[in-house]
Design a protein around this motif. Structure first.
Motif, PDB file in Angstrom:
ATOM      1  N   LEU A 195     -30.296  74.274  13.038  1.00 17.79           N
ATOM      2  CA  LEU A 195     -30.555  75.502  13.797  1.00 17.79           C
ATOM      3  C   LEU A 195     -29.734  76.663  13.256  1.00 17.79           C
ATOM      4  O   LEU A 195     -30.224  77.810  13.186  1.00 17.79           O
ATOM      5  CB  LEU A 195     -30.248  75.275  15.278  1.00 17.79           C
ATOM      6  N   ALA A 196     -28.506  76.387  12.854  1.00 13.67           N
ATOM      7  CA  ALA A 196     -27.661  77.452  12.304  1.00 13.67           C
ATOM      8  C   ALA A 196     -28.216  77.951  10.976  1.00 13.67           C
ATOM      9  O   ALA A 196     -28.261  79.167  10.723  1.00 13.67           O
ATOM     10  CB  ALA A 196     -26.236  76.939  12.133  1.00 13.67           C
ATOM     11  N   LEU A 197     -28.664  77.042  10.130  1.00 16.30           N
ATOM     12  CA  LEU A 197     -29.251  77.449   8.855  1.00 16.30           C
ATOM     13  C   LEU A 197     -30.539  78.230   9.065  1.00 16.30           C
ATOM     14  O   LEU A 197     -30.832  79.183   8.322  1.00 16.30           O
ATOM     15  CB  LEU A 197     -29.515  76.215   7.989  1.00 16.30           C
ATOM     16  N   ALA A 198     -31.322  77.813  10.078  1.00 13.53           N
ATOM     17  CA  ALA A 198     -32.568  78.526  10.353  1.00 13.53           C
ATOM     18  C   ALA A 198     -32.305  79.960  10.794  1.00 13.53           C
ATOM     19  O   ALA A 198     -33.077  80.876  10.475  1.00 13.53           O
ATOM     20  CB  ALA A 198     -33.361  77.777  11.420  1.00 13.53           C
TER      21      ALA A 198
ATOM     22  N   ALA B  34     -37.160  75.062  14.878  1.00 13.78           N
ATOM     23  CA  ALA B  34     -36.315  74.623  15.989  1.00 13.78           C
ATOM     24  C   ALA B  34     -36.995  73.519  16.787  1.00 13.78           C
ATOM     25  O   ALA B  34     -36.359  72.526  17.174  1.00 13.78           O
ATOM     26  CB  ALA B  34     -35.992  75.813  16.894  1.00 13.78           C
ATOM     27  N   ALA B  35     -38.299  73.673  17.045  1.00 12.50           N
ATOM     28  CA  ALA B  35     -39.027  72.675  17.822  1.00 12.50           C
ATOM     29  C   ALA B  35     -39.084  71.336  17.079  1.00 12.50           C
ATOM     30  O   ALA B  35     -38.915  70.272  17.677  1.00 12.50           O
ATOM     31  CB  ALA B  35     -40.434  73.175  18.130  1.00 12.50           C
ATOM     32  N   SER B  36     -39.316  71.385  15.769  1.00 15.55           N
ATOM     33  CA  SER B  36     -39.372  70.158  14.986  1.00 15.55           C
ATOM     34  C   SER B  36     -38.013  69.466  14.968  1.00 15.55           C
ATOM     35  O   SER B  36     -37.924  68.241  15.125  1.00 15.55           O
ATOM     36  CB  SER B  36     -39.817  70.475  13.558  1.00 15.55           C
ATOM     37  N   ALA B  37     -36.945  70.229  14.779  1.00 12.99           N
ATOM     38  CA  ALA B  37     -35.606  69.639  14.760  1.00 12.99           C
ATOM     39  C   ALA B  37     -35.247  69.038  16.107  1.00 12.99           C
ATOM     40  O   ALA B  37     -34.669  67.943  16.184  1.00 12.99           O
ATOM     41  CB  ALA B  37     -34.582  70.701  14.371  1.00 12.99           C
ATOM     42  N   LEU B  38     -35.601  69.730  17.184  1.00 14.63           N
ATOM     43  CA  LEU B  38     -35.310  69.225  18.520  1.00 14.63           C
ATOM     44  C   LEU B  38     -36.103  67.958  18.812  1.00 14.63           C
ATOM     45  O   LEU B  38     -35.586  67.009  19.429  1.00 14.63           O
ATOM     46  CB  LEU B  38     -35.634  70.303  19.561  1.00 14.63           C
ATOM     47  N   LEU B  39     -37.350  67.914  18.354  1.00 17.44           N
ATOM     48  CA  LEU B  39     -38.174  66.728  18.581  1.00 17.44           C
ATOM     49  C   LEU B  39     -37.600  65.514  17.862  1.00 17.44           C
ATOM     50  O   LEU B  39     -37.485  64.429  18.440  1.00 17.44           O
ATOM     51  CB  LEU B  39     -39.599  67.014  18.115  1.00 17.44           C
ATOM     52  N   TRP B  40     -37.220  65.675  16.595  1.00 11.09           N
ATOM     53  CA  TRP B  40     -36.669  64.550  15.843  1.00 11.09           C
ATOM     54  C   TRP B  40     -35.300  64.139  16.374  1.00 11.09           C
ATOM     55  O   TRP B  40     -34.963  62.950  16.403  1.00 11.09           O
ATOM     56  CB  TRP B  40     -36.579  64.904  14.359  1.00 11.09           C
TER      57      TRP B  40
END
Length: 302
Positions: free
Chosen positions: A280-283, A232-238
């Motif tokens: 996020l949904a897949l995670a 989640a943190a990596s996706a939010l950062l990108w």
């Protein structure tokens, strides 16, 4: 009573001054015409070149001068460059717009929107050198050699920064010139300079660079773990980095007074948001896509 026949004839005996070459040229329609621009200042109507207000010969001269200044370090204004970078960190659009006010000043004084000083681009290349070295040491450790550094650096600079910038700048300028230019009979026709579009790319790249190259590097111990929080943190950062890039790009085109509907440059942010929600949904259902790991696998094979 005065006899009208004795009155002097106005301008009697005065020979009209010969017209200058410039006056004669203007009468024939070959000289520059002056119009009131959008900002109320008068500008020459001899525009239409690729650099918005310069003719074809001036385009080549401007680019030649720009490239020559790459080797003239003493002529570069690094203080102004770093001031602009600090301004790009501003928390509000009003602060970010101060960078683009300089473009309006250049247009009034030099008849060009783009920077004529390559310092901003060179400093970014310097940042990429340091970033490549730091990432290589952190990821490859003892396996990080000079040859690998050169390969990673060239892929980062020539691919990620330069090639990506050339493509995005060309697409952005072409789209603006074909779809967004607002013509007016009260002003000279203008177009988006490609080099200005590249300046806008550099501005957006700098903000995203701080997130993807600096902040991500500092958070590597967290982002490389196989956890939901890391994904989640990596996706939010990108997502933040890409959104910041498109937002700064939008501000750059919005600063040009002859463009309309520049909010179209914000539409890719919607796609970024959709991708973020999907990751996020897949995670949450157990399929984790860690963008930091994917990036390291692509660049370093790790």
């Amino acid at each position: 009573m005065l006899d009208p026949r004795n009155l002097p004839t106005p301008m009697m005996g005065v020979t009209p001054a010969p017209s200058s070459a410039a006056d004669q040229t203007r009468r024939r329609g070959g000289g520059p015409n002056y119009y009131a621009g959008f900002d109320g200042h008068f500008t020459s109507g001899s525009s239409g070149g690729a650099y918005g207000g310069l003719d074809g010969g001036a385009d080549g001269a401007f680019m030649a001068q720009y490239l020559r200044r790459l080797w003239a370090w003493e002529q570069m204004d690094f203080e102004s460059c770093f001031d602009q970078m600090v301004t790009l960190l501003g928390p509000s659009p009003a602060t970010l717009n101060k960078v683009y006010k300089l473009a309006k000043y250049r247009k009034k004084t030099k008849n060009q929107w783009a920077r004529d000083d390559p310092a901003f681009a060179l400093v970014q290349v310097g940042f990429l050198i340091v970033s490549t070295a730091a990432w290589g040491v952190a990821v490859l450790s003892s396996n990080f050699t000079l040859s690998k550094f050169v390969v990673f650096f060239l892929s980062d600079v020539l691919g990620y920064w330069l090639a990506g910038g050339v493509v995005l700048s060309g697409l952005g300028a072409s789209f603006a010139n074909q779809q967004l230019v607002e013509h007016s009979v009260h002003s000279v026709a203008q177009s988006v300079e490609w080099l200005y579009a590249f300046d806008v790319h550099c501005n957006g790249f700098f903000v995203s660079f701080l997130l993807t190259h600096v902040l991500q590097f500092l958070l590597l111990p967290l982002l490389l773990t196989d956890s939901l929080l890391a994904t989640a943190a990596s996706a939010l950062l990108w997502a933040s980095a890409l959104s910041a890039y498109f937002f700064v790009t939008h501000l750059g085109y919005r600063a040009l007074p002859f463009l309309k509907n520049t909010e179209l440059y914000l539409y890719p942010v919607v796609l970024v948001g959709i991708a973020l929600v999907a990751i996020l949904a897949l995670a949450c259902v157990g399929y984790r896509i860690n963008l930091t790991r994917a990036m390291m696998s692509f660049y370093f094979g790790q």
